[in-house]
Design an enzyme around this catalytic site. Sequence first.
Site, PDB file in Angstrom:
ATOM      1  N   LYS A  53       0.838  -1.202   0.000  1.00 43.15           N
ATOM      2  CA  LYS A  53       0.000   0.000   0.000  1.00 43.15           C
ATOM      3  C   LYS A  53       0.874   1.254   0.000  1.00 43.15           C
ATOM      4  O   LYS A  53       0.634   2.199  -0.747  1.00 43.15           O
ATOM      5  CB  LYS A  53      -0.938  -0.009   1.221  1.00 43.15           C
ATOM      6  CG  LYS A  53      -2.051  -1.051   1.112  1.00 43.15           C
ATOM      7  CD  LYS A  53      -2.863  -1.212   2.403  1.00 43.15           C
ATOM      8  CE  LYS A  53      -3.896  -2.320   2.253  1.00 43.15           C
ATOM      9  NZ  LYS A  53      -4.716  -2.548   3.457  1.00 43.15           N
ATOM     10  N   GLN A  97      -4.747  -1.420   9.676  1.00 43.80           N
ATOM     11  CA  GLN A  97      -4.757  -2.743   9.052  1.00 43.80           C
ATOM     12  C   GLN A  97      -5.410  -3.767   9.983  1.00 43.80           C
ATOM     13  O   GLN A  97      -5.104  -3.824  11.172  1.00 43.80           O
ATOM     14  CB  GLN A  97      -3.303  -3.148   8.707  1.00 43.80           C
ATOM     15  CG  GLN A  97      -3.177  -4.432   7.921  1.00 43.80           C
ATOM     16  CD  GLN A  97      -3.754  -4.350   6.506  1.00 43.80           C
ATOM     17  OE1 GLN A  97      -3.848  -3.287   5.909  1.00 43.80           O
ATOM     18  NE2 GLN A  97      -4.165  -5.488   5.983  1.00 43.80           N
ATOM     19  N   ASP A 120     -10.887   3.344   4.159  1.00 43.95           N
ATOM     20  CA  ASP A 120     -11.334   1.944   4.119  1.00 43.95           C
ATOM     21  C   ASP A 120     -12.863   1.848   4.052  1.00 43.95           C
ATOM     22  O   ASP A 120     -13.412   0.796   3.730  1.00 43.95           O
ATOM     23  CB  ASP A 120     -10.893   1.224   5.404  1.00 43.95           C
ATOM     24  CG  ASP A 120      -9.704   0.300   5.184  1.00 43.95           C
ATOM     25  OD1 ASP A 120      -9.480  -0.109   4.032  1.00 43.95           O
ATOM     26  OD2 ASP A 120      -9.027  -0.023   6.176  1.00 43.95           O
TER      27      ASP A 120
HETATM   28  N1  GUN Z   1      -7.363  -6.635   6.124  1.00 43.54           N
HETATM   29  C1  GUN Z   1      -7.782  -7.331   5.045  1.00 43.54           C
HETATM   30  N2  GUN Z   1      -8.336  -6.513   4.135  1.00 43.54           N
HETATM   31  C2  GUN Z   1      -8.268  -5.274   4.656  1.00 43.54           C
HETATM   32  C3  GUN Z   1      -8.680  -3.996   4.176  1.00 43.54           C
HETATM   33  O1  GUN Z   1      -9.228  -3.828   3.086  1.00 43.54           O
HETATM   34  N3  GUN Z   1      -8.421  -2.958   5.006  1.00 43.54           N
HETATM   35  C4  GUN Z   1      -7.827  -3.115   6.221  1.00 43.54           C
HETATM   36  N4  GUN Z   1      -7.647  -2.032   6.972  1.00 43.54           N
HETATM   37  N5  GUN Z   1      -7.448  -4.276   6.689  1.00 43.54           N
HETATM   38  C5  GUN Z   1      -7.666  -5.346   5.901  1.00 43.54           C
END
Ligand code: GUN
Length: 295
Positions: A53, A97, A120
Amino acid sequence: MTARILDGKALGLAIREEVAVDVAKLAAVGIKPGLAVVLVGEDPASQVYVRSKGRACEEAGMYSVTIRLPDTATQDELLATIDKLNADPAIHGMLVQLPLPKRMDSDKVLRRINPLKDVDGFHPENVGKLVTGDPTAFRPATPYGIQQMLIRSGIETNGAHAVIIGRSNIVGKPMANLLIQQGPGGNATVTVCHSRSKDLPSLTRQGDILIVAIGRAEFLTADMVRPGAVVIDVGINRVEDATREKGYRLCGDVEYEPVAAIASAITPVPGGVGPMTIAMLLKNTLQAAELTRAE
Ligand code: GUN
């Protein structure tokens, strides 16, 4: 029939290039979109995602910061980190995350994020906006990426029956909400299946579009798929494989070869949904930064 492979890597790259063009336009008015990613602990898969990311952000000309808290961090320390990022004008979007350590209350943590920085789309305010069809909602990146993949691949959702396997807040529920909205990539009839669904194969065989997000390696087998269906595999699982250097291989939630032999289109793992998720996260960060221009 041999399925068309939906190349998420190429589609994701195209979206990232579009985002980079818009980032350059914002730079001209003195705004550099900034994304903060917060990671608690050392989960190996999360570390890989977080690194990707951050890198993608920088490649699109954005500012990126990753805050790593030790496994021993308290929830109050995490909340204080979020407060700081909420107040930081260089940060337009942030995400924590998931999964968080079990001792933490994820709902409380996610509610602490300023909804205007919630790239998100997990804050209840954005969830509510998504459900009611408010275009200012931040859409969760994985289902948003799947919707874009369907649109950009010319796969008709209008009137189609989409069957989703998995009811998580990250994928299944927002996916259903996106597909039933009016407009491009919407107007579908949606069935959401989960671990308690009775006679799952009879449900999945009704799907024109199957979206599999159950987190179990090679769960969807060919007998569960109607020939000609479009199959979107959200899973990414590590399975032991002594023939590989690392001792494991990656596979999705779909038994790829037999399903690809009867589907009309399928996403590979890796290189399918994953790169789309990252592209849409950048798109959401851009959307967050554009909000500050309008102020
Ligand atoms: N863990 C798995 N997928 C995601 C996501 O799209 N965002 C976040 N913050 N954590 C995740």
